[in-house]
Design an enzyme around this catalytic site. Structure first.
Site, PDB file in Angstrom:
ATOM      1  N   LEU A 127    -122.165  15.570 -46.231  1.00 18.38           N
ATOM      2  CA  LEU A 127    -122.663  14.694 -45.179  1.00 18.38           C
ATOM      3  C   LEU A 127    -122.019  15.168 -43.887  1.00 18.38           C
ATOM      4  O   LEU A 127    -120.815  15.435 -43.863  1.00 18.38           O
ATOM      5  CB  LEU A 127    -122.282  13.235 -45.450  1.00 18.38           C
ATOM      6  N   ASP A 128    -122.799  15.288 -42.814  1.00 15.62           N
ATOM      7  CA  ASP A 128    -122.215  15.776 -41.573  1.00 15.62           C
ATOM      8  C   ASP A 128    -121.282  14.725 -40.966  1.00 15.62           C
ATOM      9  O   ASP A 128    -121.214  13.578 -41.430  1.00 15.62           O
ATOM     10  CB  ASP A 128    -123.293  16.234 -40.582  1.00 15.62           C
ATOM     11  N   LYS A 129    -120.569  15.127 -39.942  1.00 17.10           N
ATOM     12  CA  LYS A 129    -119.519  14.272 -39.371  1.00 17.10           C
ATOM     13  C   LYS A 129    -120.058  12.912 -38.938  1.00 17.10           C
ATOM     14  O   LYS A 129    -119.397  11.883 -39.112  1.00 17.10           O
ATOM     15  CB  LYS A 129    -118.873  14.987 -38.183  1.00 17.10           C
TER      16      LYS A 129
END
Length: 260
Positions: free
Chosen positions: A128-130
């Site tokens: 999951l991206d930031k």
């Protein structure tokens, strides 16, 4: 004439064709065995802590045939590898954490959530991206992880997404049918409206596979911005009431069902 033996610190690589099956570098092999991350394995190798067939190897890319009992050939700090107990964990990832073991920019990573847990090293299963949050899986079972992330066989991933406008049926249909972006074909298996307000809406988006920032790119193609993006389920495993930043082990029934 006698042939000079290879240096003690560098065992001879196997002859071409001597072993069936693929060969991976030493650092990657340690990672695939669930011992540590690939980057950490590379450091161990460079520090002279890893032996192959009784000899120290300092090259992280030293080829290791994957046939047979690979672990039996390797030692770390002079000790034989012990197959670690397999762990399967779900985390409710908070927004703002990077899905990485270490971050070159010094940002907090998801591993902050496991501090003091006593867990062995676990790899993220997917990412999951930031700016995204929600259900993130971890394991030290590479085969299980590969099955989860396999585009053809892996379970669907379900997301709840708050957007900055009220999408039209035509926009939803376009994202379902798919778009071309940066040479990739992106689409949503299913995309529906959960609820709407005066200016924004919550969507449920189901993906068969997760490409880099896929949902954000799909929505951007329709001039729709993302306010929040939460993964709420992987296959039949739902995030439920797990607190933000908290984790729990999966039951055997749960982790088996994801690849069943």
């Amino acid at each position: 004439m006698h042939r000079r033996p290879p240096p003690a610190s560098r065992p001879r690589p196997p002859a071409r064709g001597a072993a069936a099956g693929p060969r991976h570098g030493l650092a990657r092999t340690l990672s695939k065995l669930g011992v540590c991350s690939r980057s950490e394995a590379a450091r161990w190798v460079a520090e002279g802590r890893v032996q192959v067939d009784g000899r120290i190897v300092r090259d992280p890319e030293f080829p290791i045939p994957q046939a047979g009992d690979v672990a039996a050939r390797l030692r770390v700090d002079g000790q034989p590898l012990q197959g670690p107990a397999r762990h399967y964990v779900m985390l409710n990832k908070p927004r703002g954490l990077v899905t990485s073991t270490r971050d070159e920019q010094g940002r907090d990573t998801v591993y902050r959530c496991f501090e003091g847990s006593g867990l062995p090293w676990l790899a993220p299963v997917g990412r999951l991206d930031k700016a995204s949050e929600g259900l993130l899986l971890f394991s030290n079972d590479p085969q299980w992880a590969a099955a989860i992330t396999d585009p053809a066989r892996g379970p669907d991933k379900t997301y709840h997404v708050q957007v900055d406008s009220l999408p039209t049926p035509a926009q939803l249909q376009a994202m379902h049918e798919g778009i071309e972006d940066e040479g990739e074909r992106l689409s949503a298996r299913r995309i529906t409206v959960l609820r709407e307000g005066e200016r924004n809406a919550w969507l449920e988006v189901v993906l068969e596979e997760g490409r880099n920032r896929q949902i954000r790119r799909l929505l951007a193609s329709q001039d729709i911005g993302v306010l929040r993006l939460v993964r709420v389920a992987v296959g039949g495993l739902v995030l439920g009431e797990l607190a933000k930043g908290a984790w729990r082990p999966l039951s055997e029934q749960e982790w088996r069902a994801l690849v069943g």
